[in-house]
Design an enzyme around this catalytic site. Structure first.
Site, short mmCIF file in Angstrom:
data_model
loop_
_atom_site.label_atom_id
_atom_site.label_comp_id
_atom_site.label_asym_id
_atom_site.label_seq_id
_atom_site.Cartn_x
_atom_site.Cartn_y
_atom_site.Cartn_z
N ARG A 77 0.86 -1.19 0.00
CA ARG A 77 0.00 0.00 0.00
C ARG A 77 0.89 1.24 0.00
NH1 ARG A 77 -2.91 3.10 4.73
NH2 ARG A 77 -3.95 4.60 3.42
N HIS A 98 -3.28 10.87 0.52
CA HIS A 98 -2.77 10.69 1.89
C HIS A 98 -2.22 12.05 2.34
CE1 HIS A 98 -1.25 7.39 4.80
NE2 HIS A 98 -1.00 8.55 5.38
N GLU A 146 -7.72 8.19 6.00
CA GLU A 146 -8.08 8.80 7.29
C GLU A 146 -8.65 10.21 7.19
OE1 GLU A 146 -4.76 8.48 9.98
OE2 GLU A 146 -4.90 6.32 10.06
N ASN A 203 -7.63 1.54 9.74
CA ASN A 203 -6.31 1.79 10.33
C ASN A 203 -6.47 1.78 11.84
OD1 ASN A 203 -5.62 2.22 7.69
ND2 ASN A 203 -5.05 4.38 7.93
N TYR A 230 -4.59 1.86 15.64
CA TYR A 230 -3.40 2.04 16.49
C TYR A 230 -3.69 1.79 17.96
CZ TYR A 230 -0.92 3.52 12.40
OH TYR A 230 -0.32 3.50 11.17
N GLU A 241 -3.57 -0.19 8.04
CA GLU A 241 -2.41 0.28 8.81
C GLU A 241 -2.51 -0.28 10.21
OE1 GLU A 241 -1.61 4.52 9.12
OE2 GLU A 241 -2.07 4.80 6.99
C1 FCB Z 1 -1.63 7.29 10.57
C2 FCB Z 1 -1.23 7.86 9.21
C3 FCB Z 1 0.13 7.42 8.74
C4 FCB Z 1 1.13 7.37 9.88
C5 FCB Z 1 0.58 6.61 11.05
C6 FCB Z 1 1.54 6.49 12.21
O1 FCB Z 1 -2.60 8.12 11.15
O2 FCB Z 1 -2.17 7.48 8.23
O3 FCB Z 1 0.53 8.27 7.71
O4 FCB Z 1 1.53 8.64 10.20
O5 FCB Z 1 -0.60 7.21 11.51
#
Ligand code: FCB
Length: 430
Positions: free
Chosen positions: A71, A113, A158, A278, A280, A339
């Site tokens: 990607r 992006h 995002e 995505n 985290y 992500e």
């Molecule tokens: C996400 C972004 C990516 C990167 C990660 C850590 O929010 O899409 O570009 O910065 O965080």
């Protein structure tokens, strides 16, 4: 059943460098990074990982890792600087696609992006509804060139984070602090997504996704105030960007004192073939202490944290994926985790290796959560590690290292970390 996509993810401004080469025009990130005080230590993406000149080396790193997908994002100001098609910019991505395919790696481009052409920002950027149509025109140009070889496309990355950090809080480009007045940027990005989906499909694209940043929202307590605040945050971060696409309706925005837009929902809800997610970390939310927003971030405690200070909660990925299935049911298309990853304070040791046991533990935990969600009935079709390389981490500059491959930003030398070798072994068993 299509093949599960195992990949790594990157973004143009974070890795390419070569910002003034082959006719590329300026983007909002070029402007922002050159304004004093915007980015930690004044770092810029002028050179970044110099991927523009090192694609062969970076593709070799991916084939060595054993991934079957990549990607990356396409830089709008490289392809359409000043609104005119730039053959050299398109040519760069055309060759990248061919070189990936030659290695058996499926290209998965993202069309936006966050690196908006500066001249479109001068017209208001995503606050201006007309940018949506311009995005669809750009999407069509790229698709006409690549859709004969690229099957899977991602429209936007995002839109929540771009709205929140870029337009509401001013910590990312274009650096505006509009707070809740930034909400039109959500609608205009979603319209852009819908129009681009139609343009891509007309040009022969087979699979179209959007990558939404999603977070499980945990109320700080069971009090009615905290529960209401958590619901408001869930609405803003998750539902504002998923509901209109998947259900054709906006969630109730009255907690924000706003009426949801009623126009364009037929465009926004143009069917997609997959939802990119995505992930985290989860977010813990309490009732507000001041009144700019109807919630406060109370912070997740009791978990290990990354170098960024983000809590490491692998089960949050399972909670998120099964929660999406519960919320959207049969309207949820196949899901791709586009992500997932962590920053760690990695350095090259005297023997030339980079040992990152925390990243191995992170991946191990999240991959187990992903597999558990699949067993629990969520149709997950792909997983992309953020990121292939250490790169330009937006407002943090080069201070947060997310790569499976270490980059020395003085010499640009690449060194695979122990997590790269660990993931290679994991993928060898899939
Ligand atoms: C996400 C972004 C990516 C990167 C990660 C850590 O929010 O899409 O570009 O910065 O965080």
């Amino acid at each position: 059943m299509s093949t599960f996509l195992w990949g790594t993810a990157t973004a143009a401004y974070q890795i390419e460098g070569a910002v003034a080469e082959d006719g590329r025009g300026p983007s909002i990130w070029d402007t922002f990074t050159h304004e004093p005080g915007r980015v930690r230590d004044g770092h810029t993406g002028d050179v970044a990982c110099d991927h523009y000149h090192r694609t062969a080396e970076d593709i070799a790193l991916m084939s060595g890792l054993g991934v079957n997908a990549y990607r990356f994002s396409i830089s709008w100001p490289r392809v359409q600087p000043g609104g005119l098609t730039n053959e050299k910019g398109l040519g760069f991505y055309d060759r990248l696609v061919d070189d990936l395919l030659a290695e058996g790696i499926t290209p998965v481009p993202t069309l936006f992006h966050w690196d908006l052409p500066q001249e479109l920002q001068d017209e208001g950027g995503w606050m201006n509804r007309d940018i949506s149509g311009k995005f669809a025109d750009y999407a069509a140009i790229v698709a006409h060139r690549l859709a004969d070889r690229v099957e899977t496309w991602i429209t936007l990355n995002e839109p929540f984070v771009h709205m929140a950090f870029g337009y509401a809080l001013g910590v990312h480009a274009p650096g505006q602090s509009l707070l809740l007045d930034a909400l039109p940027t959500a609608h205009h990005q979603l319209l852009a997504h819908g129009l681009a989906t139609q343009a891509l499909r007309a040009a022969g694209a087979r699979e179209i996704l959007i990558s939404n940043n999603c977070t499980p929202v945990w109320p700080a307590s069971g009090s009615p105030e905290d529960l209401a605040a958590a619901e408001a945050y869930d609405t803003l971060h998750n539902r504002l960007f998923n509901d209109p696409i998947l259900t054709g309706a906006y969630p109730d925005l009255s907690a924000f004192g706003k009426d949801a837009p009623q126009d364009g929902l037929d465009v926004i809800s143009t069917p997609i073939d997959g939802l990119g997610v995505n992930y985290y970390n989860p977010t813990r939310i309490a009732a507000p202490r001041q009144d700019a927003f109807p919630f406060d971030d109370a912070g997740v405690t009791g978990y290990p944290t990354t170098a960024f200070g983000w809590p490491v909660v692998p089960d949050g990925l399972h909670e998120l994926l099964t929660g999406l299935k519960r919320r959207y049911g049969r309207r949820l298309p196949p899901v791709y985790v586009t992500e997932n990853g962590c920053s760690q304070p990695d350095s090259v040791s005297p023997d030339g290796t980079v040992d990152d046991p925390e990243r191995i533990a992170f991946l191990d935990g999240h991959l187990a959560a992903l597999q558990r969600a699949r067993r629990d009935g969520v149709d997950v079709r792909g997983y992309f590690v953020w990121s292939l390389l250490d790169n330009f981490e937006w407002a943090e500059g080069y201070h947060q290292r997310f790569g499976l491959v270490h980059v020395d930003f003085e010499t640009l030398r690449r060194t695979p970390k122990s997590s790269y070798h660990w993931l290679k072994d994991y993928l060898g068993h899939q």
